[in-house]
Scaffold this active site. Structure first.
Site, mmCIF file in Angstrom:
data_model
loop_
_atom_site.group_PDB
_atom_site.id
_atom_site.type_symbol
_atom_site.label_atom_id
_atom_site.label_comp_id
_atom_site.label_asym_id
_atom_site.label_seq_id
_atom_site.Cartn_x
_atom_site.Cartn_y
_atom_site.Cartn_z
ATOM 1 N N HIS A 1 1.275 -1.509 0.352
ATOM 2 C CA HIS A 1 -0.246 0.088 -0.141
ATOM 3 C C HIS A 1 0.551 1.012 0.098
ATOM 4 O O HIS A 1 2.703 1.162 0.592
ATOM 5 C CB HIS A 1 -0.846 -0.127 1.544
ATOM 6 C CG HIS A 1 -0.344 0.241 2.333
ATOM 7 N ND1 HIS A 1 0.108 1.225 3.050
ATOM 8 C CD2 HIS A 1 0.499 -0.884 3.076
ATOM 9 C CE1 HIS A 1 0.935 0.412 3.990
ATOM 10 N NE2 HIS A 1 0.813 0.181 4.044
ATOM 11 N N GLU B 1 -2.147 -6.801 7.694
ATOM 12 C CA GLU B 1 -0.391 -7.341 8.607
ATOM 13 C C GLU B 1 0.196 -8.090 9.551
ATOM 14 O O GLU B 1 -1.101 -8.374 9.656
ATOM 15 C CB GLU B 1 0.593 -5.950 7.960
ATOM 16 C CG GLU B 1 1.206 -5.713 9.167
ATOM 17 C CD GLU B 1 3.062 -5.730 7.876
ATOM 18 O OE1 GLU B 1 2.670 -7.411 8.493
ATOM 19 O OE2 GLU B 1 2.981 -5.636 7.439
#
Length: 208
Positions: A9, A82
């Site tokens: 990202h 994550e």
């Protein structure tokens, strides 16, 4: 040949402040949105058959410019999140060293069991690897862009390639809006074609 492009990202304010994000849903910064818009045309030229994203907004919002260019819908998969950093999320490493000195010392020594609600690396590898295999199987023989996070992309790559977790530190973490490219050959299995590729500069190497 089946191809996975693991795209990290764009930038967030916590990236800029070197704060650990983990499962915390920190949004993209203005810079992060700009990075995603700049890199999307490069990935669109790969004509991805599918786009799969972590369900956290910084990944999902990074995927949107690519979705708009290709017409491919973004499929969320929470397994691409994550690594969870528990009590460390929102803190800088300097703050962690002060508040959690013993765990910080264990991390610097390369230990994996850190406590404080931090997800074990083996668990991250397993869940991200499962998500990547599912994405590849759903678009066999085609290209899929997987929008995820710096740490989870690296753990997932190691799982697919069968590399030992002890070597994790030998591969640099992806910069913001950079990507890794993996190919699956029917005979040789998974192969690494490219790593940390991108157009933008200034990407944070921090924990994502």
């Amino acid at each position: 040949m089946t191809t996975l492009i693991l795209w990290r990202h764009g930038n967030t304010e916590w990236n800029a402040e070197h704060r650990i994000q983990g499962h915390t849903d920190a949004p993209l910064s203005a810079l992060g949105h700009e990075q995603a818009a700049r890199v999307a045309p490069l990935l669109a030229r790969r004509t991805p058959a599918a786009i799969v994203s972590s369900d956290l907004s910084r990944a999902a919002d990074t995927a949107m410019p690519l979705s708009q260019l290709t017409g491919a819908a973004v499929r969320p998969d929470p397994r691409l999140r994550e690594r969870c950093y528990g009590d460390w999320e929102g803190l800088t490493m300097t703050e962690i060293a002060t508040q959690f000195p013993e765990a910080h010392a264990r991390k610097r020594a390369g230990e994996h069991d850190l406590g404080h609600g931090i997800e074990p690396p083996a668990d991250v590898m397993k869940r991200v690897g499962e998500a990547l295999r599912a994405a590849a199987d759903a678009a066999e023989g085609q290209t899929t862009v997987v929008v995820t996070h710096g740490g989870s992309a690296r753990y997932g790559m190691f799982d697919l390639l069968g590399w030992p977790i002890e070597q994790l530190g030998s591969i640099e973490i992806l910069g913001n809006c950079h990507y890794t490219e993996l190919h699956r050959d029917r005979v040789r299995g998974w192969m690494l074609r490219a790593h940390n590729v991108g157009l933008v500069k200034g990407g944070s190497p921090g924990y994502e």
